[in-house]
Enzyme design. Sequence first.
Site, PDB file in Angstrom:
ATOM      1  CG  HIS A 264     -12.862  37.475   0.354  1.00 16.32           C
ATOM      2  ND1 HIS A 264     -13.089  38.827   0.402  1.00 16.32           N
ATOM      3  CD2 HIS A 264     -13.359  37.060  -0.838  1.00 16.32           C
ATOM      4  CE1 HIS A 264     -13.693  39.223  -0.705  1.00 16.32           C
ATOM      5  NE2 HIS A 264     -13.876  38.162  -1.472  1.00 16.32           N
TER       6      HIS A 264
ATOM      7  CG  ASN B 161     -10.811  39.882  -3.316  1.00 18.37           C
ATOM      8  OD1 ASN B 161     -11.602  38.970  -3.495  1.00 18.37           O
ATOM      9  ND2 ASN B 161     -11.144  41.155  -3.504  1.00 18.37           N
TER      10      ASN B 161
ATOM     11  CG  HIS C   5     -13.261  35.349  -5.528  1.00 14.82           C
ATOM     12  ND1 HIS C   5     -13.317  36.268  -6.563  1.00 14.82           N
ATOM     13  CD2 HIS C   5     -13.348  36.076  -4.393  1.00 14.82           C
ATOM     14  CE1 HIS C   5     -13.439  37.493  -6.061  1.00 14.82           C
ATOM     15  NE2 HIS C   5     -13.453  37.393  -4.736  1.00 14.82           N
TER      16      HIS C   5
ATOM     17  CB  CYS D 225     -18.660  41.264   0.315  1.00  9.26           C
ATOM     18  SG  CYS D 225     -20.344  41.152  -0.330  1.00  9.26           S
TER      19      CYS D 225
END
Length: 311
Positions: free
Chosen positions: A219, A259, A217, A250
Amino acid sequence: MYNFPTKKLRSFSNFVKIVEVGPRDGLQNEKNIVPTEVKVKFINKLSESGLKTIEVTSFVSPKWIPQLADNSQVFKKINKVSDISYPVLVPNIKGLENALQVGVKEIAIFGAASETFSQKNTNCSISDGMKKAKAVIKEALKNNIKVRGYISCIIGCPYEGKIKPTVVANLAAFMLECGCYEISLGDTIGVGSPNKIKNVLSELNHVSNDTSKFAIHCHDTYGQALVNIYASLEYGIRTFDSSVAGLGGCPYAVGASGNVATEDLLYFLHEQGLETGVDLNKIIKIGDFISSQLQRRNQSKTGIAILTKEH
């Protein structure tokens, strides 16, 4: 664009699974509340793109994430396609109970590899957070609910700086032992580089050599998301989280960008000869749709380039 070598990729599966997190991880960081009907339309469009996993919302208290206060309404109203999974994020037993009431079939639990981030995000230590997660996982499995695990700050923390890969590995081992079928490894503030990603994945070899148990995941704070994804591909990772139009960030990691954009990820993977089953052109149009609804610029370089070319 730099042409990456593909030799190492061919020894692994050519199919890559995309987990779309835009409706949850993307919209939770928007300053304005997105209307329920827009969220539903957004998710329904994603369901028609070829995606097989779409994270819909989070069953967290509206006190903490007011942007997702309509979680139950959104989940009930979306058109659910039989072969698509619609997971939701669940922080505690109360969240799980609320999710069960609307027929959720898959949930995600989460933890952080940083004590300070854990305190800021969940108001408890890593150890206490894992105790709560274990209880949620146990109850979910009892109800035949699939559970995915998230680990935040696998490379760095906005409060503590560098994170040791061993901390990430220990958390992953705990989550797998509790019953998570997959662990998503999050570079929450986007400070990763290929070597740092490889160091984490190498440490995870001591936990499991089955790469299908792990997802990445990324960013894109420093523009490293795609090269980090490439490094993960070399290690055999075949599941990646992404967000249409690069939505996200976030609330507890100030300065972290969104993202990696699903459009950019798809373009990259397809150009590498890998398969996803997802229609890039449809995703680009969806990115344009949600960006216009949010009255913001689409963060996807691929989407902007192709839409500009079409017009």
